[in-house]
Design an enzyme around this catalytic site. Sequence first.
Site, PDB file in Angstrom:
ATOM      1  N   ASP A  85       5.185  -3.967   7.130  1.00 56.08           N
ATOM      2  CA  ASP A  85       4.616  -2.668   6.783  1.00 56.08           C
ATOM      3  C   ASP A  85       3.105  -2.783   6.949  1.00 56.08           C
ATOM      4  O   ASP A  85       2.478  -3.637   6.308  1.00 56.08           O
ATOM      5  CB  ASP A  85       4.966  -2.384   5.309  1.00 56.08           C
TER       6      ASP A  85
ATOM      7  N   ASP B  84       2.161   2.906   7.818  1.00 50.08           N
ATOM      8  CA  ASP B  84       1.973   3.763   6.653  1.00 50.08           C
ATOM      9  C   ASP B  84       1.098   4.974   7.003  1.00 50.08           C
ATOM     10  O   ASP B  84       0.075   4.814   7.684  1.00 50.08           O
ATOM     11  CB  ASP B  84       1.285   2.919   5.569  1.00 50.08           C
TER      12      ASP B  84
ATOM     13  N   GLU C 198       5.325   6.295   9.852  1.00 56.10           N
ATOM     14  CA  GLU C 198       5.630   7.086   8.660  1.00 56.10           C
ATOM     15  C   GLU C 198       4.809   8.362   8.773  1.00 56.10           C
ATOM     16  O   GLU C 198       3.589   8.360   8.569  1.00 56.10           O
ATOM     17  CB  GLU C 198       5.257   6.345   7.370  1.00 56.10           C
TER      18      GLU C 198
ATOM     19  N   HIS D 262      11.423   3.949  -0.783  1.00 54.13           N
ATOM     20  CA  HIS D 262      10.759   3.579  -2.043  1.00 54.13           C
ATOM     21  C   HIS D 262       9.910   4.703  -2.633  1.00 54.13           C
ATOM     22  O   HIS D 262       9.279   4.493  -3.658  1.00 54.13           O
ATOM     23  CB  HIS D 262       9.893   2.346  -1.791  1.00 54.13           C
ATOM     24  N   ASP D 263       9.853   5.852  -1.958  1.00 59.47           N
ATOM     25  CA  ASP D 263       9.085   6.989  -2.494  1.00 59.47           C
ATOM     26  C   ASP D 263       9.987   8.126  -2.934  1.00 59.47           C
ATOM     27  O   ASP D 263       9.498   9.150  -3.422  1.00 59.47           O
ATOM     28  CB  ASP D 263       8.146   7.551  -1.410  1.00 59.47           C
TER      29      ASP D 263
HETATM   30  C1  NOJ Z   1       3.174   5.927   1.850  1.00 63.14           C
HETATM   31  C2  NOJ Z   1       3.965   4.846   1.181  1.00 63.14           C
HETATM   32  O1  NOJ Z   1       5.319   4.999   1.507  1.00 63.14           O
HETATM   33  C3  NOJ Z   1       3.708   4.986  -0.310  1.00 63.14           C
HETATM   34  O2  NOJ Z   1       4.551   4.159  -1.073  1.00 63.14           O
HETATM   35  C4  NOJ Z   1       2.262   4.651  -0.567  1.00 63.14           C
HETATM   36  O3  NOJ Z   1       1.997   4.881  -1.933  1.00 63.14           O
HETATM   37  C5  NOJ Z   1       1.353   5.556   0.279  1.00 63.14           C
HETATM   38  N1  NOJ Z   1       1.784   5.671   1.648  1.00 63.14           N
HETATM   39  C6  NOJ Z   1      -0.064   5.037   0.269  1.00 63.14           C
HETATM   40  O4  NOJ Z   1      -0.190   3.887   1.045  1.00 63.14           O
END
Ligand code: NOJ
Length: 565
Positions: A104, A208, A275, A341-342
């Site tokens: 990542d 990211d 992402e 994870h979000d």
């Molecule tokens: C996206 C990531 O998936 C998330 O977990 C993170 O908090 C933010 N970007 C900031 O890097």
Amino acid sequence: MPASTHNDTPWWKKTTVYQIYPRSFKDSNGDGIGDLPGIISKLDYLQELGVETIWFSPIFSSPQADHGYDVSDFRSIAPEYGTMSDCEKLIQESHNREMYVVFDMVLNHTSEQHPWFKESRSSRSSSKRDWYIWRDGRKSGGKKPPNNWKALIGGSGWHYDDHTDQWYWAQFLPFQPDLNFRNPEVKEEMFDIVRFWLDKGVDGYRLDIINAIFEDESLQNNPFTWRYFPSEDYSTSFFQNRIYTMNHPDTFAFVKELRSVVDEYTDPERILVGEIAASLEVLRRYYGDTTAGKKTNGLHLTFLFQSLNAKLDENTFRGLLSNFEQYFPEPLTPTWVFSNHDQMRRITKLGNDIRKAKLNATLQLTVRGVPFIYYGEEIGMLNHRLPLKTAQDPIAQRYKWIPQTLVNLLTGSGSLSLNRDDCRTPMQWDSSSNAGFCSEGLDPWLPLSPGYETANVDSEETNPDSLLSCYKGLLQLRRETPALHSGSLFLLLPSPFGRGHLSFQRIYDEQVVQVWLNFSSKPLQISEISENPRLLFSTLKNTNPLTASQLHLEPYQGVVIGIRP
Ligand code: NOJ
């Protein structure tokens, strides 16, 4: 079916990806936090599960204020996760098991604790001042932010630093200052970091918030919009249309440059997965141009978050499938993601119904495109509703002031979670008191999710009817069936046999496979499937849904049928 994956399709187009949140996977040293030796000890499990690529959420040195998405040194490993030699072993051991490794990479920002930022904020004349985005404020004495730009999580994205009386820009949380990629030194350094890990054998990167790299240089205000809550199309939210802060033309050019860096590496080809929360039109542009109908020159893949909250019904999936096919035809490859994870875990959005989780998995692992499985999804780990008050997630901490009763009211219907801890609970390996994540008697960094006594690897491994066995069966079938991992996809017409189901056909050379999914709570009878259909997979064991050329589907049943070998 020919048991072979050997065809001309590049590895990353036919792969299946498993996301590990390292903090939550397996603790080996008794601190209640997952680590790299813990992951290494579970690689055999992943190989047996049948996933082909592992994506690790960030493992670089970090104060862990955003659990690794706030990097303080891109070239070292967070000590709580292990050492560089653990990391090299992890890459090697994954490769030994013929699994690819995706790291990542957070290019957009660093931690405020990164030595670069510390240096940058030390004075206006610092050699690293221009590595970040600093501007004067507006109005009397510069005490108002430079313009109206909001952070992705709401609130101004500008943060005042009284030491130098200027504001720095952060797309995400205030402790994650954005790097300034208009400075050639920054770009060169970050590209070197990209090469550093590729040299160590990493097979690609998940990037990211890659669509947030550049902003408008002249700082024009973003226009107002009525939308407050973010959707999968993140560019409008909090009453702002982010036309000057997201998807800037320079960002599209940047991903092509980045692609040329990873293209320096071959055998195997290294990949980039973006992402990006955006519309399909915008996502399509990130793939770049296609040359001779074969290759792209932008990102290899982007997440298509449109599927995250998709209702489990035939119209929704018919719509998604036809849109994905329309926007991402060969040589482009869509992706299929339902949890990460979000996000609230998918099974909880499906009412914690295992039948529906199996149906969802059947769709995800038989459509055209790269599926992303989030750790624990394969055993039906539930979303855990944890209180905001004790949240470790820095976003949830911002909502601590909301009374829990109001939170319960807001999130009661099940599809909203204000706390990302809810989906990051420890992996459930067995039914012991810490679910085998860490030794008994320790405090894992987050509490276990309810139901771990039955939803765990140990109990499901021996049960042919478990969700885990369903994933294993599907992953194996996909790996061994060219039509499924490399074939084209055709939706079959809405059926005259009754509403509530979806069917599509996958074709590779002579091989033809059909997938039938019953989204309804009623059984379904379909006559005249084709001649000599062969059952390749069913979400329900112990019954044969095929009799001659008739197909009988129970509620929420999914099947895969071989039509031509
Ligand atoms: C996206 C990531 O998936 C998330 O977990 C993170 O908090 C933010 N970007 C900031 O890097």
